[in-house]
Design a protein around this motif. Structure first.
Motif, short mmCIF file in Angstrom:
data_model
loop_
_atom_site.label_atom_id
_atom_site.label_comp_id
_atom_site.label_asym_id
_atom_site.label_seq_id
_atom_site.Cartn_x
_atom_site.Cartn_y
_atom_site.Cartn_z
N ILE A 290 0.83 -1.20 0.00
CA ILE A 290 0.00 0.00 0.00
C ILE A 290 0.86 1.26 0.00
O ILE A 290 0.64 2.19 -0.77
N GLY A 291 1.89 1.28 0.85
CA GLY A 291 2.72 2.48 0.99
C GLY A 291 3.40 2.88 -0.31
O GLY A 291 3.42 4.07 -0.66
N LEU A 292 3.95 1.90 -1.02
CA LEU A 292 4.70 2.24 -2.24
C LEU A 292 3.79 2.81 -3.33
O LEU A 292 4.09 3.87 -3.90
N PRO A 293 2.67 2.14 -3.65
CA PRO A 293 1.76 2.74 -4.63
C PRO A 293 1.25 4.12 -4.19
O PRO A 293 1.12 5.03 -5.01
N THR A 294 0.99 4.27 -2.89
CA THR A 294 0.48 5.55 -2.39
C THR A 294 1.55 6.64 -2.54
O THR A 294 1.27 7.74 -3.05
N ALA A 295 2.78 6.33 -2.13
CA ALA A 295 3.87 7.31 -2.25
C ALA A 295 4.08 7.68 -3.72
O ALA A 295 4.23 8.87 -4.06
N VAL B 205 7.56 13.65 -1.88
CA VAL B 205 7.32 12.53 -0.98
C VAL B 205 8.64 11.93 -0.51
O VAL B 205 9.52 11.63 -1.33
N LEU B 206 8.74 11.75 0.81
CA LEU B 206 9.84 10.97 1.37
C LEU B 206 9.27 9.61 1.75
O LEU B 206 8.39 9.51 2.61
N GLY B 207 9.74 8.56 1.07
CA GLY B 207 9.30 7.20 1.40
C GLY B 207 10.21 6.64 2.47
O GLY B 207 11.43 6.66 2.32
N THR C 183 11.81 10.46 -2.88
CA THR C 183 13.11 10.06 -2.33
C THR C 183 12.88 9.11 -1.16
O THR C 183 11.74 8.92 -0.72
N PHE C 184 13.97 8.56 -0.64
CA PHE C 184 13.83 7.51 0.37
C PHE C 184 14.76 7.71 1.55
O PHE C 184 15.83 8.28 1.40
N ALA C 185 14.32 7.22 2.69
CA ALA C 185 15.17 7.29 3.89
C ALA C 185 14.69 6.22 4.87
O ALA C 185 13.59 5.67 4.72
N SER C 186 15.54 5.94 5.87
CA SER C 186 15.13 4.91 6.84
C SER C 186 14.45 5.52 8.06
O SER C 186 13.92 4.80 8.90
N ALA D 52 7.71 17.21 7.68
CA ALA D 52 6.89 17.26 6.46
C ALA D 52 5.55 17.88 6.84
O ALA D 52 5.24 18.03 8.03
N ASP D 53 4.75 18.24 5.83
CA ASP D 53 3.41 18.77 6.12
C ASP D 53 2.49 17.66 6.62
O ASP D 53 1.61 17.90 7.44
N ALA D 54 2.67 16.47 6.04
CA ALA D 54 1.78 15.36 6.42
C ALA D 54 2.57 14.06 6.51
O ALA D 54 3.62 13.90 5.87
N PHE D 55 2.04 13.13 7.31
CA PHE D 55 2.66 11.82 7.49
C PHE D 55 1.57 10.77 7.28
O PHE D 55 0.47 10.90 7.82
#
Ligand code: SAJ
Length: 433
Positions: A14-19, A29-31, A68-71, A76-79
């Motif tokens: 879900i997260g990847l398609p949404t991001a 978007v920061l994934g 972009t991506f991070a661990s 951010a404005d929203a999470f």
């Protein structure tokens, strides 16, 4: 409200398609994911899951530079929290004489905790993970308020379940109706503003606990109805009826629509979510509980069907066609097909499994990369998943590949073909005629 930056925590189904979809619609978007291997794959421009159209959507989002991506999260404005909520393996709860599976909320807890240092006034936090009723207000809210900010006053907090069908995620993300439950009206409105970035379906605003319940009610309805179909299959077997014929006739009634029996209910949603109700209120959920028991009992029914068809299981060479939890997906989670293979192995059968969407299959069984390799030396060919390619198999195509005489069809994929003429005997789940 305007949202220019978004953190999506959890980059799975879900997260990847949404991001990707948010990035494709102009949001930065920061994934975020704790799994470094997944981050490395994504940074390389590749994806780690199979979902039609996702690779293209993901790659075009990457090209915009807005994904972009991070661990760990960043301001951010929203999470959005889109992490798994499985149940604890091998650990059951008990109340009122009922044993139930317990939701493992550790991923939601740590995702919420990871937001705390970055939370600012005016932010929006949305939980998407399927969760027991009251998770947003009783679990997530207190964690986020450790920031010193108050939900509903200083920041917005909402629950918005994903309701997309694996296999059609990208289309359904945009087109499905979306429910947003806020801890306040303003929170629901903020959630609406965020998802309106790409959602074309109706957006319904309500409170957070209602939205949580809506999600669980949807999947529980499906589970209970599949259990009913499975029970009908057992009855048809007892009474010498073809359940598929009976279902198609009964479903002609304008207010009756019966679902399909099969080897059981798998996936990460329908076989899991009803337990969230049972766990939360075991004294109120006998129907939901028993539906789960019926569906979880289907793999055993299939094993008994194979035993009846083949005469015995020990030493029987069985080609198992399909390991995915449903047709035309590569997802093996909670798959009843895999459970059937495990049970057959325990009975001493020699199983070769073939899953075209995931040829490597599972480590604890023999998996072969082609249909030919699976059926070549088989005594029994067992259809467990109604993949399009399996359904399309004809007696003429199968006969040259195998000397097997026994076919067992658990999903009604092979009815209406002259199997007898090609020297096969077809046995079908829910058919005793
Ligand atoms: N199944 C049957 N008989 C049927 C229909 C399905 O045995 O008549 C089995 C399937 O083979 C599979 C399982 O049930 O093993 C679930 O498959 P599914 O296609 O019904 O649902 P999922 O788990 O892929 O997706 C569901 C969807 N919910 C509903 O249709 C109510 C989807 O919209 C949700 O987003 C998803 O759960 C989720 O994430 O909760």
């Amino acid at each position: 409200m305007n949202f220019n930056t978004l953190c999506v925590i959890g980059l799975g189904y879900i997260g990847l398609p949404t991001a990707s979809t948010f990035a494709a619609h102009g949001v930065n978007v920061l994934g975020v994911d704790i799994n470094e291997a997944i981050l490395a794959t994504l940074r390389n421009g590749d994806i780690h899951i199979h979902e039609p159209g996702l690779r293209e959507e993901f790659q075009s989002a990457l090209k915009t530079g807005r994904l972009t991506f991070a661990s760990t999260p960043a301001p951010a404005d929203a999470f959005i929290i889109a992490v798994p909520t499985p149940f604890y393996e091998g650990e059951l709860g008990e109340a009122n004489g009922v044993q139930f599976k317990k939701a493992d909320m550790r991923a939601v807890t740590s995702a919420a905790e990871s937001i705390v240092p970055h939370l600012r006034k005016g932010n929006l936090v949305v939980l998407e993970s399927t969760s027991p009723p009251r998770t947003t207000v009783d679990l997530v809210r207190p964690i986020l308020e450790r920031s010193g900010l108050l939900a509903g006053r200083d920041f917005h907090l909402a629950y918005s379940p994903e309701r997309v069908l694996p296999g059609q995620i990208l289309r359904e993300l945009i087109e499905n109706a979306r429910v947003i439950g806020g801890v306040t009206r303003e929170s629901a409105q903020a959630g609406r503003d965020l998802y309106a970035t790409f959602v074309k379906g109706q957006i319904i605003q309500t409170d957070a606990t209602t939205a949580e319940m809506v999600k669980l009610m949807e999947n529980t309805t499906r589970d209970v109805n599949i259990a009913l179909a499975n029970e009908f299959a057992r009855l048809a077997d007892k009474f010498g009826v073809d359940v598929w014929e009976a279902i198609s006739i009964a479903s002609l009634h304008p207010r009756v629509k019966i679902l399909s029996p099969g080897p059981g209910v798998g996936g990460h949603c329908i076989s899991v979510d009803p337990w969230f109700f049972v766990e939360s209120a075991p004294e109120l959920t006998p129907l939901i509980y028993h539906a789960r028991i019926v569906n979880d009992g289907q793999p055993r029914q299939v094993v008994e069907l194979v035993r009846k068809a083949a005469g015995a299981l020990k030493g029987q060479r069985i080609a198992a066609l399909g390991l995915a939890y449903k047709p035309d997906v590569d997802d093996l989670r909670e798959s009843p097909a895999a459970e059937v293979v495990h049970l057959l192995q325990k009975e001493g059968a020699l199983v070769k499994a073939f899953e075209p969407f995931k040829p490597e299959g599972l480590p604890d069984m023999e998996c072969v990369p082609t249909l030919e390799a699976a059926v070549k030396d088989a005594d029994v060919i067992l259809l467990l998943v109604n993949h399009t390619d399996f359904r399309a198999l004809t007696p003429a195509a199968l006969r040259p590949l195998t000397a097997a005489k026994i076919l067992v069809d658990t999903v009604n994929g092979w009815d209406g073909r002259d199997w007898d003429g090609a020297g096969f005997k077809l046995h079908r789940l829910g058919v005793n005629k």
